[in-house]
Design a protein around this motif. Structure first.
Motif, PDB file in Angstrom:
ATOM      1  N   GLU A 185       0.819  -1.348   0.388  1.00  0.00           N
ATOM      2  CA  GLU A 185      -0.185  -0.210  -0.118  1.00  0.00           C
ATOM      3  C   GLU A 185       0.884   0.784   0.514  1.00  0.00           C
ATOM      4  OE1 GLU A 185      -3.203  -0.142   0.185  1.00  0.00           O
ATOM      5  OE2 GLU A 185      -3.303  -1.979   0.037  1.00  0.00           O
ATOM      6  N   ALA A 186       0.693   2.266  -0.828  1.00  0.00           N
ATOM      7  CA  ALA A 186       1.438   3.303  -1.005  1.00  0.00           C
ATOM      8  C   ALA A 186       1.100   4.264  -0.426  1.00  0.00           C
ATOM      9  CB  ALA A 186       1.278   3.754  -2.721  1.00  0.00           C
ATOM     10  N   PHE A 187      -0.359   4.609   0.253  1.00  0.00           N
ATOM     11  CA  PHE A 187      -1.178   5.803   0.948  1.00  0.00           C
ATOM     12  C   PHE A 187      -1.540   5.356   2.363  1.00  0.00           C
ATOM     13  CE2 PHE A 187      -1.908   6.126  -3.085  1.00  0.00           C
ATOM     14  CZ  PHE A 187      -1.280   7.679  -4.038  1.00  0.00           C
ATOM     15  N   GLY A 188      -1.375   6.295   3.026  1.00  0.00           N
ATOM     16  CA  GLY A 188      -1.829   6.085   4.556  1.00  0.00           C
ATOM     17  C   GLY A 188      -2.207   7.084   6.020  1.00  0.00           C
ATOM     18  N   GLY A 189      -3.295   7.978   4.690  1.00  0.00           N
ATOM     19  CA  GLY A 189      -3.338   9.171   5.121  1.00  0.00           C
ATOM     20  C   GLY A 189      -4.784   9.031   5.768  1.00  0.00           C
ATOM     21  N   PRO A 190      -5.853   9.487   5.928  1.00  0.00           N
ATOM     22  CA  PRO A 190      -7.245   9.526   6.159  1.00  0.00           C
ATOM     23  C   PRO A 190      -8.678   9.628   5.415  1.00  0.00           C
ATOM     24  CG  PRO A 190      -6.719  11.445   6.647  1.00  0.00           C
ATOM     25  CD  PRO A 190      -5.694  11.497   6.872  1.00  0.00           C
ATOM     26  N   ARG A 191      -8.150   9.853   4.141  1.00  0.00           N
ATOM     27  CA  ARG A 191      -9.062   8.846   2.673  1.00  0.00           C
ATOM     28  C   ARG A 191      -8.375   8.287   1.861  1.00  0.00           C
ATOM     29  NH1 ARG A 191     -11.587  11.353   6.795  1.00  0.00           N
ATOM     30  NH2 ARG A 191     -11.922   9.304   6.543  1.00  0.00           N
ATOM     31  N   SER A 192      -7.791   7.203   2.738  1.00  0.00           N
ATOM     32  CA  SER A 192      -7.217   6.234   1.982  1.00  0.00           C
ATOM     33  C   SER A 192      -7.848   4.849   2.872  1.00  0.00           C
ATOM     34  CB  SER A 192      -5.143   5.827   1.810  1.00  0.00           C
ATOM     35  OG  SER A 192      -5.192   5.997   3.515  1.00  0.00           O
ATOM     36  N   ARG A 193      -7.857   3.748   1.969  1.00  0.00           N
ATOM     37  CA  ARG A 193      -8.781   2.766   2.729  1.00  0.00           C
ATOM     38  C   ARG A 193      -8.250   2.003   3.762  1.00  0.00           C
ATOM     39  NH1 ARG A 193      -8.231  -2.901  -1.122  1.00  0.00           N
ATOM     40  NH2 ARG A 193      -6.233  -2.277  -0.772  1.00  0.00           N
ATOM     41  N   TRP A 194      -6.459   2.162   3.812  1.00  0.00           N
ATOM     42  CA  TRP A 194      -6.155   1.694   5.326  1.00  0.00           C
ATOM     43  C   TRP A 194      -6.326   2.949   6.283  1.00  0.00           C
ATOM     44  CZ3 TRP A 194      -6.760  -3.605   6.789  1.00  0.00           C
ATOM     45  CH2 TRP A 194      -6.530  -3.909   5.520  1.00  0.00           C
ATOM     46  N   GLY A 195      -5.430   3.732   5.413  1.00  0.00           N
ATOM     47  CA  GLY A 195      -5.496   5.233   6.683  1.00  0.00           C
ATOM     48  C   GLY A 195      -6.827   5.627   7.774  1.00  0.00           C
ATOM     49  N   GLY A 196      -7.777   4.936   6.226  1.00  0.00           N
ATOM     50  CA  GLY A 196      -9.122   5.312   6.916  1.00  0.00           C
ATOM     51  C   GLY A 196      -9.548   4.592   8.092  1.00  0.00           C
ATOM     52  N   ARG A 197      -9.775   3.269   7.642  1.00  0.00           N
ATOM     53  CA  ARG A 197      -9.601   2.818   8.542  1.00  0.00           C
ATOM     54  C   ARG A 197      -8.785   2.994  10.446  1.00  0.00           C
ATOM     55  NH1 ARG A 197      -9.934  -2.543   4.694  1.00  0.00           N
ATOM     56  NH2 ARG A 197     -11.364  -2.010   3.499  1.00  0.00           N
ATOM     57  N   ILE A 198      -7.717   2.678   9.809  1.00  0.00           N
ATOM     58  CA  ILE A 198      -6.931   3.066  10.795  1.00  0.00           C
ATOM     59  C   ILE A 198      -7.571   4.400  11.911  1.00  0.00           C
ATOM     60  CG2 ILE A 198      -4.456   4.308  11.715  1.00  0.00           C
ATOM     61  CD1 ILE A 198      -2.928   2.740   9.152  1.00  0.00           C
ATOM     62  N   ALA A 199      -7.898   5.910  11.287  1.00  0.00           N
ATOM     63  CA  ALA A 199      -8.139   7.006  11.271  1.00  0.00           C
ATOM     64  C   ALA A 199      -9.663   6.462  12.763  1.00  0.00           C
ATOM     65  CB  ALA A 199      -9.046   8.057  11.022  1.00  0.00           C
ATOM     66  N   ARG A 200     -10.589   5.591  12.353  1.00  0.00           N
ATOM     67  CA  ARG A 200     -11.710   5.056  12.273  1.00  0.00           C
ATOM     68  C   ARG A 200     -11.929   4.928  14.090  1.00  0.00           C
ATOM     69  NH1 ARG A 200     -13.445   5.367   7.777  1.00  0.00           N
ATOM     70  NH2 ARG A 200     -12.882   3.259   6.680  1.00  0.00           N
ATOM     71  N   ALA A 201     -10.919   3.774  13.969  1.00  0.00           N
ATOM     72  CA  ALA A 201     -10.362   3.215  15.082  1.00  0.00           C
ATOM     73  C   ALA A 201      -9.485   3.620  16.206  1.00  0.00           C
ATOM     74  CB  ALA A 201      -9.297   1.357  14.520  1.00  0.00           C
ATOM     75  N   VAL A 202      -8.836   4.435  15.646  1.00  0.00           N
ATOM     76  CA  VAL A 202      -8.291   4.863  16.865  1.00  0.00           C
ATOM     77  C   VAL A 202      -8.441   5.612  17.657  1.00  0.00           C
ATOM     78  CG1 VAL A 202      -6.197   6.302  16.956  1.00  0.00           C
ATOM     79  CG2 VAL A 202      -5.592   4.762  15.636  1.00  0.00           C
ATOM     80  N   HIS A 203      -9.969   6.734  16.335  1.00  0.00           N
ATOM     81  CA  HIS A 203     -10.438   8.031  17.659  1.00  0.00           C
ATOM     82  C   HIS A 203     -11.863   7.195  18.324  1.00  0.00           C
ATOM     83  CE1 HIS A 203     -14.698   9.610  17.246  1.00  0.00           C
ATOM     84  NE2 HIS A 203     -13.886  10.667  17.060  1.00  0.00           N
ATOM     85  N   ALA A 204     -11.930   5.564  17.985  1.00  0.00           N
ATOM     86  CA  ALA A 204     -12.864   5.292  18.230  1.00  0.00           C
ATOM     87  C   ALA A 204     -12.508   4.701  19.682  1.00  0.00           C
ATOM     88  CB  ALA A 204     -13.672   4.044  17.633  1.00  0.00           C
ATOM     89  N   ALA A 205     -11.513   4.253  20.032  1.00  0.00           N
ATOM     90  CA  ALA A 205     -10.856   3.897  20.909  1.00  0.00           C
ATOM     91  C   ALA A 205      -9.912   4.634  22.425  1.00  0.00           C
ATOM     92  CB  ALA A 205      -9.161   2.874  20.933  1.00  0.00           C
ATOM     93  N   VAL A 206      -9.685   6.094  21.595  1.00  0.00           N
ATOM     94  CA  VAL A 206      -9.064   7.302  21.620  1.00  0.00           C
ATOM     95  C   VAL A 206     -10.411   7.885  22.732  1.00  0.00           C
ATOM     96  CG1 VAL A 206      -8.056   9.121  22.536  1.00  0.00           C
ATOM     97  CG2 VAL A 206      -6.601   7.700  21.350  1.00  0.00           C
ATOM     98  N   ARG A 207     -11.394   8.238  21.990  1.00  0.00           N
ATOM     99  CA  ARG A 207     -12.379   8.737  22.505  1.00  0.00           C
ATOM    100  C   ARG A 207     -12.896   7.850  23.767  1.00  0.00           C
ATOM    101  NH1 ARG A 207     -17.606  11.864  20.203  1.00  0.00           N
ATOM    102  NH2 ARG A 207     -18.599  11.922  21.663  1.00  0.00           N
TER     103      ARG A 207
END
Length: 226
Positions: A185-207
């Motif tokens: 995978e070449a992208f990890g930003g919040p609107r990339s496939r894996w980056g979006g999943r990372i953002a949502r998982a981290v957001h949910a856990a931290v919140r």
């Protein structure tokens, strides 16, 4: 659970095994490279050991782990302060204790002040985040993913009612596959496939962790100090 200086201290351990590459800001195994485990260890409030990397290796050894690994530290009660979330195969653990909230850009006189500044009544303050991604990411995507983790963390703590971007001692570990089929995978930003999943998982856990921490602080002025 282990006993140090008369205190019972907890830790979370992930025995990942081979096939993982991790980016971390942890005092043990920081940087980027192949890693086999992650230890998120509670230490006593007012921790003063000058060899935290060696200390974390001791904690890992108690859990039967050896080799290259990542180690994070916090004065929070790790099992009680940790929240889990998942999204599309990405898993995130966040240990949240915001006893010393800070803004990333602040007055210069605060730089390094946290090392000796007495903050009675606030308790420990650290947000440790561990993310596991079941995909291969390029170096660029991995760095981008770490940025995404930080952005999601800030969003979560603000939404939970904390006026800060985090604490001065926050640490992160992003683990991705070092092997496996399929393209890197070449992208990890919040609107990339894996980056979006990372953002949502981290957001949910931290919140989730931040909201528990906020409730705890409303009912106990010194919730973590023993």
């Amino acid at each position: 659970m282990r006993v140090e200086d008369g205190a019972r201290l907890g830790a979370l351990v992930w025995d990942a095994g081979p096939g993982w590459r991790m980016l971390s800001s942890g005092v043990l195994g920081g940087g980027v490279g192949p890693r086999r485990f992650v230890v998120n260890a509670q230490v006593s409030h007012g921790y003063r050991r000058m060899d935290p990397d060696a200390h974390l290796r001791e904690v890992a050894a108690l859990a039967g782990l050896s080799g290259a690994g990542v180690g994070l530290m916090t004065a929070a009660d790790v099992p009680a302060a940790t929240a889990f979330a998942a999204d599309g195969g990405v898993e995130a653990l966040a240990t949240v204790a915001i006893g010393r909230p800070t803004w990333a850009a602040d007055a210069a006189e605060l730089d390094e002040a946290r090392l000796d500044l007495p903050l009675a009544g606030q308790g420990p303050g650290t947000i440790n985040i561990v993310v596991a991604v079941p995909a291969r990411l390029s170096d660029t995507a991995l760095v981008n993913a770490a940025t995404t983790v930080a952005e999601a963390k800030v969003q979560a703590v603000l939404e939970a009612g904390f006026a800060c971007t985090g604490t001065a001692s926050d640490a992160v570990c992003v683990a991705v596959r070092a092997d496996g089929a399929g393209p890197e995978e070449a992208f990890g930003g919040p609107r990339s496939r894996w980056g979006g999943r990372i953002a949502r998982a981290v957001h949910a856990a931290v919140r989730a962790g931040a909201e528990v921490d906020a409730r705890r602080r409303r009912t106990s002025p010194e919730p973590w100090e023993r």
